[in-house]
Design a protein around this motif. Sequence first.
Motif, PDB file in Angstrom:
ATOM      1  N   UNK A   1       0.818  -1.216   0.000  1.00 44.70           N
ATOM      2  CA  UNK A   1       0.000   0.000   0.000  1.00 44.70           C
ATOM      3  C   UNK A   1       0.853   1.269   0.000  1.00 44.70           C
ATOM      4  N   UNK A   2       2.021   1.222   0.617  1.00 48.28           N
ATOM      5  CA  UNK A   2       2.842   2.425   0.747  1.00 48.28           C
ATOM      6  C   UNK A   2       3.868   2.579  -0.367  1.00 48.28           C
ATOM      7  N   UNK A   3       4.217   1.498  -1.052  1.00 49.12           N
ATOM      8  CA  UNK A   3       5.199   1.604  -2.131  1.00 49.12           C
ATOM      9  C   UNK A   3       4.652   2.327  -3.351  1.00 49.12           C
ATOM     10  N   UNK A   4       3.379   2.636  -3.345  1.00 51.42           N
ATOM     11  CA  UNK A   4       2.800   3.434  -4.417  1.00 51.42           C
ATOM     12  C   UNK A   4       3.418   4.836  -4.411  1.00 51.42           C
ATOM     13  N   UNK A   5       3.724   5.335  -3.200  1.00 49.67           N
ATOM     14  CA  UNK A   5       4.256   6.700  -3.105  1.00 49.67           C
ATOM     15  C   UNK A   5       5.579   6.794  -2.342  1.00 49.67           C
TER      16      UNK A   5
END
Length: 196
Positions: A155-159
Motif C-alpha cells: 500500500x505504501x510503495x505506491x508513493x
Amino acid sequence: MGTHSVYGPSSAHRWLRCPGSIKAEEAMPEEKESPFAAEGTDAHELAELCLAQKITTRNFIGKTPLINKERVITTEMADYVQEYVDYVRNIGGHQEYEQEVSYDDWVPGGFGTADAIVTKDETLFVIDLKYGKGVKVDAPDNPQGMLYALGALSEREVFLSFDKVVIAIHQPRLNHVSEWETTPEDIYSFGAHAGL
C-alpha cells in the motif's frame, strides 16, 4: 471493516500450513471472547489512544476503555503498555496506529490490522504488541508480521520506496522485544508463496 478475515494474520501459522483448517473452522460455533483476549483488546486500545494523543498511559488508570465499559485500566496494564508506547515513539518517523492492511492480491480475502506502522527514511517498520504473558514470540520469519508487512509495504510503495523492512514484536509482560530486519523483496517472495 469491523470484521475479521478468515485469512487473518493472527491465524496465519495455521492456515499457511493447512489451508483446509479454514473450512473445518466454519463448522465450529462462534467462541465467546476469553478474559485474556479482552485484556489484550483493552491494552491495544490504550496503546492506540496514548500514541495518537501523545499522552501517557497513566492518564487512563482507573478509567474504562472505549470498547468495554466493564473493566478499568489498572496501574499494571498502564505501566506495561507504556513500555510499548515508548518503544514506538522512540522510532520516530511517520507513524500510523491500528491500521488495516490488505494482502488480498496474494491471499484472496486477506486483511488484518497492524498495531503500528512506521515509515522512517527508507525503512518500513511493522510493530506488533502482544500483551499476553504465555508464549514468547519472535519476529524472524513470523507469518503474522510478514503478512502485516506485505499489506503495509504494497500500500505504501505506491508513493514511497523502501530499502528495508523491520518487523518487531513487543511483549512487555515478558520483557521481550524481537526485531527482524529483512527486505521488501523477501516480503514479496513470502507473499508469492503464501497464496492459496
